[in-house]
Design an enzyme around this catalytic site. Sequence first.
Site, PDB file in Angstrom:
ATOM      1  N   GLY A  16      -1.669  -4.896   5.191  1.00 29.13           N
ATOM      2  CA  GLY A  16      -2.535  -3.633   5.199  1.00 29.13           C
ATOM      3  C   GLY A  16      -3.200  -3.177   4.096  1.00 29.13           C
ATOM      4  O   GLY A  16      -3.274  -2.050   3.846  1.00 29.13           O
ATOM      5  N   SER A  22      -6.427   2.255  -0.337  1.00 21.66           N
ATOM      6  CA  SER A  22      -5.245   1.917   0.605  1.00 21.66           C
ATOM      7  C   SER A  22      -3.929   2.142   0.000  1.00 21.66           C
ATOM      8  O   SER A  22      -3.588   1.774  -1.088  1.00 21.66           O
ATOM      9  CB  SER A  22      -5.239   0.420   1.214  1.00 21.66           C
ATOM     10  N   ILE A  23      -3.021   2.677   0.678  1.00 21.66           N
ATOM     11  CA  ILE A  23      -1.730   3.172   0.378  1.00 21.66           C
ATOM     12  C   ILE A  23      -0.993   1.641   0.135  1.00 21.66           C
ATOM     13  O   ILE A  23      -0.255   1.552  -0.852  1.00 21.66           O
ATOM     14  CB  ILE A  23      -0.811   4.039   1.054  1.00 21.66           C
ATOM     15  N   ALA A  99      -6.397   3.623  15.285  1.00 25.05           N
ATOM     16  CA  ALA A  99      -6.832   4.406  16.434  1.00 25.05           C
ATOM     17  C   ALA A  99      -8.331   4.665  16.582  1.00 25.05           C
ATOM     18  O   ALA A  99      -8.772   4.755  15.535  1.00 25.05           O
ATOM     19  CB  ALA A  99      -6.122   5.618  16.604  1.00 25.05           C
ATOM     20  N   TYR A 159      -4.706  14.867  14.960  1.00 22.68           N
ATOM     21  CA  TYR A 159      -4.081  13.731  14.583  1.00 22.68           C
ATOM     22  C   TYR A 159      -3.444  12.876  15.957  1.00 22.68           C
ATOM     23  O   TYR A 159      -3.563  11.814  16.059  1.00 22.68           O
ATOM     24  CB  TYR A 159      -2.395  13.993  13.842  1.00 22.68           C
ATOM     25  N   LYS A 166       3.359   7.444  15.689  1.00 24.88           N
ATOM     26  CA  LYS A 166       4.344   7.556  14.473  1.00 24.88           C
ATOM     27  C   LYS A 166       5.636   8.090  14.909  1.00 24.88           C
ATOM     28  O   LYS A 166       6.717   7.636  14.488  1.00 24.88           O
ATOM     29  CB  LYS A 166       3.897   8.696  13.394  1.00 24.88           C
ATOM     30  N   ARG A 196      -6.685  10.768   1.063  1.00 28.57           N
ATOM     31  CA  ARG A 196      -8.095  10.399   1.396  1.00 28.57           C
ATOM     32  C   ARG A 196      -8.109   8.793   1.296  1.00 28.57           C
ATOM     33  O   ARG A 196      -8.263   8.300   0.355  1.00 28.57           O
ATOM     34  CB  ARG A 196      -9.233  10.913   0.699  1.00 28.57           C
ATOM     35  N   THR A 197      -8.094   7.992   2.358  1.00 27.41           N
ATOM     36  CA  THR A 197      -8.343   6.570   2.628  1.00 27.41           C
ATOM     37  C   THR A 197      -9.161   6.130   3.723  1.00 27.41           C
ATOM     38  O   THR A 197      -9.696   7.040   4.387  1.00 27.41           O
ATOM     39  CB  THR A 197      -6.775   5.979   2.857  1.00 27.41           C
ATOM     40  N   LEU A 198      -9.432   5.070   3.848  1.00 23.79           N
ATOM     41  CA  LEU A 198     -10.193   4.483   4.881  1.00 23.79           C
ATOM     42  C   LEU A 198      -9.648   5.083   6.391  1.00 23.79           C
ATOM     43  O   LEU A 198     -10.475   5.479   7.169  1.00 23.79           O
ATOM     44  CB  LEU A 198     -10.488   3.059   5.218  1.00 23.79           C
TER      45      LEU A 198
HETATM   46  P1  NAD Z   1      -5.967   1.966   5.035  1.00 23.06           P
HETATM   47  O1  NAD Z   1      -7.155   2.124   6.145  1.00 23.06           O
HETATM   48  O2  NAD Z   1      -6.394   1.793   3.726  1.00 23.06           O
HETATM   49  O3  NAD Z   1      -4.928   1.295   5.606  1.00 23.06           O
HETATM   50  C1  NAD Z   1      -4.688   0.847   6.910  1.00 23.06           C
HETATM   51  C2  NAD Z   1      -4.674  -0.524   7.175  1.00 23.06           C
HETATM   52  O4  NAD Z   1      -4.361  -1.062   8.588  1.00 23.06           O
HETATM   53  C3  NAD Z   1      -5.944  -1.055   6.765  1.00 23.06           C
HETATM   54  O5  NAD Z   1      -5.612  -2.100   5.700  1.00 23.06           O
HETATM   55  C4  NAD Z   1      -6.366  -1.993   8.029  1.00 23.06           C
HETATM   56  O6  NAD Z   1      -7.227  -2.984   7.766  1.00 23.06           O
HETATM   57  C5  NAD Z   1      -5.195  -2.150   8.597  1.00 23.06           C
HETATM   58  N1  NAD Z   1      -5.309  -2.681  10.146  1.00 23.06           N
HETATM   59  C6  NAD Z   1      -6.100  -1.817  11.117  1.00 23.06           C
HETATM   60  N2  NAD Z   1      -5.788  -2.513  12.106  1.00 23.06           N
HETATM   61  C7  NAD Z   1      -5.232  -3.899  11.975  1.00 23.06           C
HETATM   62  C8  NAD Z   1      -5.076  -5.060  12.568  1.00 23.06           C
HETATM   63  N3  NAD Z   1      -5.305  -5.067  13.902  1.00 23.06           N
HETATM   64  N4  NAD Z   1      -4.299  -5.898  11.832  1.00 23.06           N
HETATM   65  C9  NAD Z   1      -4.270  -5.760  10.538  1.00 23.06           C
HETATM   66  N5  NAD Z   1      -4.198  -4.757   9.892  1.00 23.06           N
HETATM   67  C10 NAD Z   1      -5.060  -3.630  10.532  1.00 23.06           C
HETATM   68  O7  NAD Z   1      -5.465   3.659   5.333  1.00 23.06           O
HETATM   69  P2  NAD Z   1      -4.004   4.294   4.747  1.00 23.06           P
HETATM   70  O8  NAD Z   1      -4.103   5.414   4.576  1.00 23.06           O
HETATM   71  O9  NAD Z   1      -3.683   3.403   3.471  1.00 23.06           O
HETATM   72  O10 NAD Z   1      -2.998   3.806   5.790  1.00 23.06           O
HETATM   73  C11 NAD Z   1      -1.800   2.935   5.445  1.00 23.06           C
HETATM   74  C12 NAD Z   1      -0.507   3.536   6.361  1.00 23.06           C
HETATM   75  O11 NAD Z   1      -0.278   4.778   5.762  1.00 23.06           O
HETATM   76  C13 NAD Z   1      -0.982   3.751   7.780  1.00 23.06           C
HETATM   77  O12 NAD Z   1       0.211   3.565   8.530  1.00 23.06           O
HETATM   78  C14 NAD Z   1      -1.212   5.252   7.921  1.00 23.06           C
HETATM   79  O13 NAD Z   1      -1.134   5.877   9.216  1.00 23.06           O
HETATM   80  C15 NAD Z   1      -0.150   5.643   6.963  1.00 23.06           C
HETATM   81  N6  NAD Z   1      -0.368   7.108   6.398  1.00 23.06           N
HETATM   82  C16 NAD Z   1      -1.433   7.505   6.014  1.00 23.06           C
HETATM   83  C17 NAD Z   1      -1.740   8.803   5.324  1.00 23.06           C
HETATM   84  C18 NAD Z   1      -2.838   9.284   4.857  1.00 23.06           C
HETATM   85  O14 NAD Z   1      -3.214  10.703   4.831  1.00 23.06           O
HETATM   86  N7  NAD Z   1      -3.810   8.390   4.352  1.00 23.06           N
HETATM   87  C19 NAD Z   1      -0.466   9.589   5.370  1.00 23.06           C
HETATM   88  C20 NAD Z   1       0.734   9.188   6.031  1.00 23.06           C
HETATM   89  C21 NAD Z   1       0.702   7.963   6.422  1.00 23.06           C
END
Ligand code: NAD
Length: 259
Positions: A16, A22-23, A99, A159, A166, A196-198
């Site tokens: 991911g 990205s995290i 989503a 959310y 989740k 703040r991410t995609l």
């Molecule tokens: P991100 O958009 O950088 O990461 C999400 C990733 O999911 C992306 O790399 C995207 O390409 C991938 N993805 C989506 N559909 C896919 C598919 N069909 N097959 C493979 N990969 C797919 O954003 P993020 O915020 O770094 O999210 C990473 C995780 O952290 C997620 O589970 C998100 O819910 C969780 N999270 C984010 C936050 C936040 O505030 N950003 C807080 C808590 C948890």
Amino acid sequence: MIGPMLLEGKKGIVFGVANKRSIGFACARAAAEQGAQLIITYQGDRLADGAHKLAATLPGECIALPCDVSTDAQLDEAFVAIRAHMPEVDFAVHSVAYADRADLDGDFVDTTREGFLKALNISTYSLTAVARRLAEMMPNGGSMVTMSYLGGVQVVPHYNVMGPAKAALESSVRYLAHDLGPRGIRVNAVSAGPIRTLAAAGIGDFSRMLERQEARAPLRRNMEAAEVADATIFLASHLARGITGEVLYVDGGFNITAL
Ligand code: NAD
């Protein structure tokens, strides 16, 4: 004296990575800085160039491979390439969620069947689908970490469908930890504060989540992806060898308040 690196000689996969925010990328960077050899995965062609470039910026050995988690056929194809490069792994980070934007605004009650199933397929079931394949590559035990959010436990405006996704993800962590524990494989989640991410950009009124975090969290500030990554790397490492089935909050304490 500087001690040995936490993941020296370890092999890991981070699922991911979309871009530098990205995290998952922060986790890859933290793991690489702790001595790990890595594969980072990206969803598809559109992200390939960026992912290869990001892999090249990390210290040590890191390659980027495609892995779309939507279907078993796509996962099987991706794992052929993953296994060819890294037959055995010590740890993996699942940092994947999706989503439809329409389901991240307005009311949860309006979520469609299609939107619900899509969000839970990609954001939740993918952990189990990936864990089953990874477990075969962890003959000496290992550690898996996924990313959750408080919205799975409490209602957070906008959310919406990601809340049940989740909640089911955190429950999956416990069931996977139970199943894989006898094989020495640990499974945990990190519950991160808003960053703040995609993916975050799709959530309606996300700025308000950041403002509430800053105003009400005991640490009175927002989290950085690097802080989430450090906790993830801890869970992946030998230091967390007694921890499984847990959800570790990295949210400056926001979840303990009822302000
Ligand atoms: P991100 O958009 O950088 O990461 C999400 C990733 O999911 C992306 O790399 C995207 O390409 C991938 N993805 C989506 N559909 C896919 C598919 N069909 N097959 C493979 N990969 C797919 O954003 P993020 O915020 O770094 O999210 C990473 C995780 O952290 C997620 O589970 C998100 O819910 C969780 N999270 C984010 C936050 C936040 O505030 N950003 C807080 C808590 C948890």
